[in-house]
Design a protein around this motif. Structure first.
Motif, short mmCIF file in Angstrom:
data_model
loop_
_atom_site.label_atom_id
_atom_site.label_comp_id
_atom_site.label_asym_id
_atom_site.label_seq_id
_atom_site.Cartn_x
_atom_site.Cartn_y
_atom_site.Cartn_z
N PRO A 12 -4.58 0.00 -9.11
CA PRO A 12 -5.67 0.94 -8.56
C PRO A 12 -6.26 0.54 -6.88
O PRO A 12 -5.25 -0.51 -6.46
CB PRO A 12 -6.98 -0.17 -9.31
CG PRO A 12 -6.83 -0.95 -9.03
CD PRO A 12 -5.16 -1.26 -9.76
N GLN A 13 -6.27 1.58 -5.81
CA GLN A 13 -5.94 1.47 -5.25
C GLN A 13 -7.71 0.32 -4.05
O GLN A 13 -7.94 0.92 -4.96
CB GLN A 13 -6.41 3.02 -4.32
CG GLN A 13 -5.17 3.98 -4.67
CD GLN A 13 -5.83 5.30 -4.18
OE1 GLN A 13 -6.41 6.44 -4.23
NE2 GLN A 13 -4.97 6.28 -2.43
N PRO A 14 -7.69 0.40 -3.05
CA PRO A 14 -8.44 -0.11 -2.95
C PRO A 14 -9.84 0.05 -2.69
O PRO A 14 -10.37 1.01 -1.83
CB PRO A 14 -8.60 -0.93 -1.35
CG PRO A 14 -7.30 0.46 -1.02
CD PRO A 14 -5.98 0.40 -1.87
N GLY A 15 -10.74 -1.02 -2.51
CA GLY A 15 -11.99 -0.58 -2.87
C GLY A 15 -13.33 -0.66 -1.95
O GLY A 15 -12.61 -1.74 -1.05
N GLU A 38 1.29 -1.03 0.53
CA GLU A 38 0.32 -0.05 -0.32
C GLU A 38 0.44 1.51 0.43
O GLU A 38 0.69 2.28 -0.85
CB GLU A 38 -0.90 -0.31 1.28
CG GLU A 38 -1.82 -0.79 1.25
CD GLU A 38 -3.05 -1.03 2.20
OE1 GLU A 38 -2.97 -0.02 3.48
OE2 GLU A 38 -4.33 -1.37 1.59
N LEU A 39 2.12 1.39 0.93
CA LEU A 39 2.83 2.31 0.69
C LEU A 39 3.45 2.94 -0.86
O LEU A 39 3.35 3.35 -1.00
CB LEU A 39 4.15 2.18 1.30
CG LEU A 39 3.46 2.74 3.27
CD1 LEU A 39 5.46 2.05 4.14
CD2 LEU A 39 2.63 3.56 3.45
N ARG A 40 3.55 1.59 -1.39
CA ARG A 40 4.48 1.45 -2.89
C ARG A 40 3.11 2.22 -3.69
O ARG A 40 3.69 2.83 -4.22
CB ARG A 40 4.35 0.25 -2.97
CG ARG A 40 5.60 0.18 -4.61
CD ARG A 40 5.77 -1.09 -4.84
NE ARG A 40 7.04 -1.58 -4.47
CZ ARG A 40 6.42 -3.18 -3.22
NH1 ARG A 40 5.32 -3.88 -2.95
NH2 ARG A 40 7.22 -3.66 -2.75
N LEU A 41 2.48 1.85 -2.92
CA LEU A 41 1.01 2.22 -4.53
C LEU A 41 0.99 3.65 -4.25
O LEU A 41 0.90 4.88 -5.24
CB LEU A 41 -0.23 1.59 -4.19
CG LEU A 41 -1.38 1.78 -4.50
CD1 LEU A 41 -1.43 2.37 -5.92
CD2 LEU A 41 -2.81 0.67 -3.63
N LEU A 42 0.82 3.89 -2.97
CA LEU A 42 0.30 5.60 -2.59
C LEU A 42 1.87 6.33 -2.85
O LEU A 42 1.60 7.27 -3.55
CB LEU A 42 0.82 6.18 -0.69
CG LEU A 42 0.76 7.18 -0.67
CD1 LEU A 42 -0.87 7.71 -1.13
CD2 LEU A 42 0.75 7.34 1.39
N LEU A 43 2.95 5.90 -2.86
CA LEU A 43 3.96 6.33 -3.46
C LEU A 43 4.28 7.11 -5.39
O LEU A 43 4.96 7.69 -5.87
CB LEU A 43 5.54 6.06 -3.44
CG LEU A 43 5.71 6.01 -2.08
CD1 LEU A 43 6.88 5.37 -1.67
CD2 LEU A 43 5.72 7.39 -1.53
N GLY A 44 3.30 5.45 -5.64
CA GLY A 44 3.79 5.57 -7.17
C GLY A 44 1.93 6.46 -7.57
O GLY A 44 2.25 7.38 -8.35
#
Length: 392
Positions: A261-264, A246-252
């Motif tokens: 895609p971010q979680p839903g 999730e941190l990698r996604l946020l930095l991306g």
């Protein structure tokens, strides 16, 4: 309806400019200023009238090509020889001609153009003054140049009025820049709050789960329960990998290159399965696909509520997550039975949740969509968090 029309109108400046040009040209064709003539006999109209018509027709492009239109209108004004703006203002409205169009173009240039070339046209407003002074006091007739109307005026007021129109435009330009700058600062501040909220939700949830599991592993080691230790270590590793993902996604996202895609809402099922809690997920109502932003908010609300359960009630607690799809919005309810709460309060380890901004974050996320939240302890023990998010 009127508000939508005004918003649309402000968002299409070229349409409003074209409307202004059409209205002015229509007025000129009806009134035929300065001349006792009729448009029906256009062969008798002087060239200056057609110059006025061209000047006002060019206003349709005043914000798209401000410098070019200013150059054209200034040239038509100078060649026409009617340099006295003050005389036009004191005449009847039927005497609308190039000087008024020139004032409007100086305002437009001040409002929309930062080029120093506008200064040449401002300085050019002094040219009629110089030519008239040479003709009156020097006794020279400059035959190739237009004869001014009125012939004894120095046209100083015309220069002052045009400089004032340009100055008013520059003032509006400065105000608009200040408003835009303030809006950018507000957006950046909101983005910083959003990023801080995302970081809190990611780190607090997963680190809290890891701390609780490590406490359980320590207790299992004392009891020489290898199976419990292995289960706790596995859960710690899974929580750590989820946090890194999730941190990698946020930095991306911050780099404008999201890798996934971010979680839903659909990710809530996986969330309750990987927690070291006994969590029951219930869904009521007709399931619908919400916008991505609303789905992310719902996921974070459930995540934060379960994190609070894990921190304060311990992994021995039982929890229930209810998602109810109603006509007015999505209703979220997270309830726990408070099992292990007394043991958690008497534990010597510090509270892994820190200062406890979880409920504040839940309220902020719901408020982003005009929703409401509620949180309160239950009479028989335990805690309940509820949120209602209207459909957008």
């Amino acid at each position: 309806m009127v508000r939508r029309l005004l918003v649309w109108w402000s968002g299409h400046p070229q349409v409003s400019d074209a409307f202004l040009a059409v209205a002015a040209c229509t007025y000129l064709l009806i009134e035929v200023p300065y001349y006792d003539q009729s448009i029906a006999d256009f062969t008798r109209l002087p060239m200056m009238f057609w110059g006025d018509l061209l000047a006002y027709a060019s206003l349709a492009w005043r914000r798209r090509f401000p410098l070019s239109v200013l150059a054209l209108v200034w040239t038509l004004w100078f060649v026409g020889g009617r340099w006295d703006i003050w005389t036009e203002w004191n005449a009847s409205w039927a005497d609308l001609s190039t000087p008024t169009a020139l004032m409007l173009m100086f305002y437009t240039a001040g409002r929309w153009v930062s080029s120093k070339r506008v200064g040449f046209f401002l300085a050019g407003m002094l040219l009629p003054l110089a030519l008239t002074a040479v003709r009156i006091w020097g006794g020279l007739e400059l035959t190739p140049l237009p004869r001014p109307v009125p012939p004894e005026d120095l046209f100083a007021i015309s220069a002052v009025v045009c400089v004032a129109a340009w100055g008013l435009g520059r003032l509006r330009h400065t105000e608009a820049e200040a408003v835009a700058h303030a809006r950018v600062k507000l957006v950046l501040a909101q983005e910083r709050v959003r990023i801080a909220r995302e970081l809190h939700d990611i780190v607090a949830h997963n680190v809290s789960a890891m701390v609780v599991q490590s406490d359980g592993a320590s207790a299992a080691l004392l009891d020489d329960d290898r199976a419990e230790v292995e289960q706790a270590l596995g859960a710690i590793g899974k929580s750590g990998r989820v946090a890194l993902g999730e941190l990698r996604l946020l930095l991306g996202v911050l780099r404008e290159a999201p890798v996934a895609p971010q979680p839903g809402i659909e990710a809530i099922e996986n969330l309750v399965e990987r927690l070291p809690l006994r969590v029951r997920l219930r869904v009521e109502g007709r399931v619908r696909e919400p916008p991505a932003s609303l789905g992310l908010a719902a996921y974070r609300i459930v995540q934060e509520a379960l994190t609070n359960t894990l921190k304060h009630a311990g992994k021995e607690a039982n929890a229930e997550v209810l998602l109810r799809y109603a006509e007015d919005g999505l209703h979220i309810q997270v309830t726990d039975d408070g099992a292990g709460e007394s043991r958690r309060r008497s534990a010597t380890s510090p509270d892994p949740g820190g200062a406890g901004y979880g409920l504040v974050g839940i309220a902020e996320r719901a408020a982003m969509f005009g929703g409401t939240t509620r949180a309160a302890p239950l009479p028989g023990g335990g805690f309940q968090v509820g949120a209602t998010i209207p459909w957008t």
